[in-house]
Design a protein around this motif. Structure first.
Motif, PDB file in Angstrom:
ATOM      1  N   LEU A 239      -2.666 -16.865   7.235  1.00  0.00           N
ATOM      2  CA  LEU A 239      -2.243 -17.603   7.994  1.00  0.00           C
ATOM      3  C   LEU A 239      -3.249 -17.802   8.968  1.00  0.00           C
ATOM      4  O   LEU A 239      -3.454 -18.808   9.850  1.00  0.00           O
ATOM      5  CB  LEU A 239      -0.903 -17.074   8.454  1.00  0.00           C
TER       6      LEU A 239
ATOM      7  N   ARG B 207       4.068 -17.905  11.231  1.00  0.00           N
ATOM      8  CA  ARG B 207       3.235 -18.458  12.298  1.00  0.00           C
ATOM      9  C   ARG B 207       3.784 -18.061  13.720  1.00  0.00           C
ATOM     10  O   ARG B 207       3.069 -17.754  14.602  1.00  0.00           O
ATOM     11  CB  ARG B 207       2.660 -19.660  12.123  1.00  0.00           C
TER      12      ARG B 207
ATOM     13  N   GLU C 274       5.959 -20.758   6.064  1.00  0.00           N
ATOM     14  CA  GLU C 274       4.776 -20.492   6.717  1.00  0.00           C
ATOM     15  C   GLU C 274       4.875 -20.906   8.377  1.00  0.00           C
ATOM     16  O   GLU C 274       4.458 -19.995   9.022  1.00  0.00           O
ATOM     17  CB  GLU C 274       3.663 -21.686   6.048  1.00  0.00           C
TER      18      GLU C 274
ATOM     19  N   TRP D  17       1.260  -8.214   8.079  1.00  0.00           N
ATOM     20  CA  TRP D  17       1.736  -9.569   7.181  1.00  0.00           C
ATOM     21  C   TRP D  17       3.025  -9.183   6.631  1.00  0.00           C
ATOM     22  O   TRP D  17       3.726  -7.823   6.916  1.00  0.00           O
ATOM     23  CB  TRP D  17       0.932  -9.214   5.948  1.00  0.00           C
TER      24      TRP D  17
END
Length: 174
Positions: free
Chosen positions: A173, A119, A115, A89
């Protein structure tokens, strides 16, 4: 009009000055990005340099949003964990949108771009950030998919007698 986002832009004098101006303006407007007004560029500069050093060492990445005039309008810095048990993370720091762009949805765009960028980073399964309580930020981040996973009461001293919670938010995610 939407912002144009760039991950890992070249750090030019214009970008440096744009981020410095953004951070100062956000702080002066009362934004919860590590300072309280009054704030001067010279006060912010050492903190920006710390981010740039982490980027140069491969410990951080920058996501920047430019407005239609090409000005720096938004930023977020990803910082990677160095502990071998926490490399799955990333931290998101200094999440900012210029005050002149407040209310246009750019904060949501910035978080969506962050985000998407996370990813694309191999092995990253979540984004973690903290925010200053008492401003409604946890509700905003919550509306963008983040979940409150912890809170340290009175951990942030904005001024004598004005302590705020440090709110820990997480966006899985997967």
């Amino acid at each position: 009009m939407a912002l144009t986002f760039t991950l890992d832009p070249a750090v030019t004098p214009e970008l440096r000055d744009g981020i410095l101006d953004l951070w100062t303006d956000v702080s002066e407007a009362g934004g919860a990005v590590g300072f309280v007004p009054p704030v001067r560029r010279e006060t912010v500069r050492p903190e920006l340099v710390k981010h740039f050093v982490a980027m140069a060492e491969g410990r951080a990445r920058l996501l920047v949003g430019h407005d239609e005039q090409g000005a720096v309008a938004a930023t977020a810095f990803f910082h990677f964990n160095t502990h071998r048990l926490m490399t799955h993370w990333v931290w998101l720091y200094t999440v900012m949108v210029h005050p002149r762009h407040q209310g246009k949805g750019y904060g949501r765009e910035l978080l969506a771009a962050a985000e998407g960028a996370a990813r694309g980073m191999g092995g990253i399964e979540a984004i973690r950030l903290t925010c200053r309580g008492g401003l409604g930020l946890e509700r905003f981040y919550g509306s963008c998919g983040y979940k409150e996973v912890g809170r340290v009461p009175a951990a942030i001293r904005v001024a004598p007698g004005d302590d705020r919670d440090d709110v820990i938010m997480l966006l899985p995610l997967s």
